[in-house]
Motif scaffolding. Structure first.
Motif, mmCIF file in Angstrom:
data_model
loop_
_atom_site.group_PDB
_atom_site.id
_atom_site.type_symbol
_atom_site.label_atom_id
_atom_site.label_comp_id
_atom_site.label_asym_id
_atom_site.label_seq_id
_atom_site.Cartn_x
_atom_site.Cartn_y
_atom_site.Cartn_z
ATOM 1 N N ILE A 1 0.924 -1.187 -0.617
ATOM 2 C CA ILE A 1 -0.056 0.482 0.391
ATOM 3 C C ILE A 1 0.883 1.006 -0.033
ATOM 4 C CG2 ILE A 1 -1.629 0.973 1.638
ATOM 5 C CD1 ILE A 1 -3.089 -1.543 2.828
ATOM 6 N N SER A 2 0.848 2.214 -0.995
ATOM 7 C CA SER A 2 1.732 3.020 -1.361
ATOM 8 C C SER A 2 0.945 4.160 -2.177
ATOM 9 C CB SER A 2 3.071 2.457 -1.975
ATOM 10 O OG SER A 2 4.022 3.580 -2.822
ATOM 11 N N GLU A 3 2.011 5.595 -2.107
ATOM 12 C CA GLU A 3 0.951 6.333 -2.701
ATOM 13 C C GLU A 3 1.565 6.240 -4.248
ATOM 14 O OE1 GLU A 3 2.373 10.481 -1.083
ATOM 15 O OE2 GLU A 3 2.556 9.364 0.890
ATOM 16 N N ASP A 4 2.338 5.443 -4.289
ATOM 17 C CA ASP A 4 2.441 4.953 -5.228
ATOM 18 C C ASP A 4 1.889 3.914 -6.752
ATOM 19 O OD1 ASP A 4 5.983 3.835 -6.482
ATOM 20 O OD2 ASP A 4 4.123 4.298 -7.846
ATOM 21 N N ALA A 5 1.113 3.916 -6.613
ATOM 22 C CA ALA A 5 -0.130 3.643 -8.059
ATOM 23 C C ALA A 5 0.988 2.574 -8.405
ATOM 24 C CB ALA A 5 -0.783 4.219 -8.444
ATOM 25 N N THR A 6 2.444 2.467 -9.049
ATOM 26 C CA THR A 6 2.395 1.263 -9.421
ATOM 27 C C THR A 6 2.849 0.326 -8.622
ATOM 28 O OG1 THR A 6 5.017 2.587 -8.805
ATOM 29 C CG2 THR A 6 3.829 2.786 -11.318
ATOM 30 N N GLY A 7 2.904 0.825 -7.267
ATOM 31 C CA GLY A 7 3.840 -0.028 -6.410
ATOM 32 C C GLY A 7 5.024 -0.349 -6.187
#
Ligand code: HGY
Ligand code: MN
Ligand code: MN
Length: 416
Positions: free
Chosen positions: A21-27
């Motif tokens: 779970i991250s602000e970076d949608a690409t993970g």
């Protein structure tokens, strides 16, 4: 005999689930800054785990997740197990979450054993230890320890959003912050499990250590103001290049810290050039400055010495300098009695009892102002942290779990 390797595997599987779970949608990178949707989603996941364990949970006014296991003793004090679930940008998986999830496993085991402790246990996942969004650390633990200054609510982030707005937007409650403090009379103590974030245990092969002290730190914001100009027409001797000045400052502070040693560290981690372009001489540069030392006198002397150097540099270059102290925290000593018990638990595990000074800041710092506080460090891969390469060995986590569980049982016996 507790099966720490199975429990550790469960902890690590949760670590990976949370890290996804991250602000970076690409993970591709792990980032969960205070109050962001990714932070809230990650906290929801952890709250579900708290509740599945049987903890009575609540979200306080600044978004800390708080799980409570009440003692049957009516006048029991509260022992806090905690760490943080916010992260830096492009973070590792373990800085913060590992301490929260190891603490959760310890509480799950106490509940499963039906142990009645002579103290209430409060497990806390702090909402902002890193201070990435508002440049002020320990926002969550400052609320729990009663050290939160309401003036902080006016601080703004890079998008111009105030802390007060961010709290409201995440469903917090600024009016409740004072009431969210655990009163000093109710604290029995504070214990945090955390990766070492340094190389000592990696090199020594020791899986777990106690923390004797935490370095003091000062966070500044420096603004260098020169004269923007045409990169092709302004002769070098006539320039007031703000970036050249800031760059000289970075190298001068690196040399200063290297020359003084003894744990003094100086870092410029963030820098921005408003209105930057490749063919414009930088007119202004704004950057952070992080200065730390385990010794209060050395920290004060370095602060004064570096500031004097910076002002002379600015005058020589005809560049303006504003130097803003954003936050200062003094070095803290961890509690001797807790460390005596923790040292016993480490020795009982058959490990050498190593005491480390933490160069990294932790929520144990605000906690130490209101309660006996200490930490246990877990060996991490080459000491790397604040970096996706951050990693731990399952065997080291299992060793630390055994030590931490033994420590809690000693604490139970000491207060029975
Ligand atoms: O900056 C620190 O020492 C911690 O990671 N917040
Ligand atoms: Mn941390
Ligand atoms: Mn950190």
């Amino acid at each position: 005999m507790p099966d720490y390797s199975t429990r550790t595997a469960h902890i690590l599987s949760r670590i990976h689930e949370l890290a996804a779970i991250s602000e970076d949608a690409t993970g591709a990178t792990v980032t969960r800054r205070f109050g962001t949707p990714a932070f809230l989603k990650g906290r929801d996941l952890v709250q579900g785990w708290f509740e599945a364990a049987g903890l009575e949970t609540r979200l306080d006014g600044i978004g800390n997740l708080r799980g409570r296991l009440a003692s049957r003793r009516p006048r029991a004090k509260t022992f806090v197990l905690a760490s943080h679930i916010d992260t830096v940008v492009n973070a590792g998986k373990y800085d913060g979450p590992l301490g929260v999830l190891m603490g959760l496993d310890l509480v799950e085991s106490i509940i499963q054993q039906g142990l009645d402790l002579p103290f209430h246990l409060e497990l806390i996942a702090f909402s902002d230890e890193e201070g990435v969004r508002f440049h002020i650390t320990y926002l969550g633990s400052k609320v729990v320890t009663g050290a939160f200054d309401p003036a902080l609510l006016q601080r703004i982030d890079a998008d111009g959003i105030t802390l007060a707005q961010a709290i409201d937007e995440m469903g917090g409650n600024t009016a409740q912050l004072a009431a969210d403090a655990l009163p000093p009379t109710e604290w029995l103590g504070y214990f945090e499990l955390h990766i070492e974030q340094g190389p000592v245990l990696w090199e020594s092969g020791v899986p777990v250590a106690l923390v004797t002290a935490i370095a003091g730190q000062q966070r500044m914001e420096l603004t260098w103001t020169g004269m923007a100009g045409h990169a092709g027409t302004v002769p070098m001797p006539m320039r007031q290049d703000a970036l050249a000045a800031a760059s000289e400052f970075v190298l001068a502070t690196e040399a200063f810290a290297l020359a003084h040693g003894h744990g003094l560290v100086a870092t410029v981690g963030q820098l921005r050039i408003p209105y930057s372009a490749s063919n414009v001489i930088p007119g202004q540069v704004i950057h952070s400055f992080d200065l730390r030392s385990p010794d209060a006198d050395q920290l004060a002397a370095a602060y004064a010495g570096i500031q004097t150097q910076a002002e002379a540099l600015a005058a020589r270059r005809g560049v303006g300098l504003t130097w803003q102290l954003v936050q200062a925290t003094a070095p803290v000593q961890c509690d001797h009695e807790l460390n005596r018990l923790l040292g016993q638990a480490i020795a009982a595990g058959g490990y050498e009892v190593v005491g480390l000074v933490s160069g990294a800041g932790h929520d144990a710092v605000p906690a130490s102002a209101v309660a006996p506080a200490t930490m246990a460090f877990i060996r991490c891969y080459k000491g790397i942290s604040h970096n996706p390469l951050e990693n731990v060995e399952a065997a080291d986590v299992a060793a630390a779990m055994a030590v931490a569980e033994r420590f809690l049982l000693e604490l139970k016996d000491a207060h029975n």
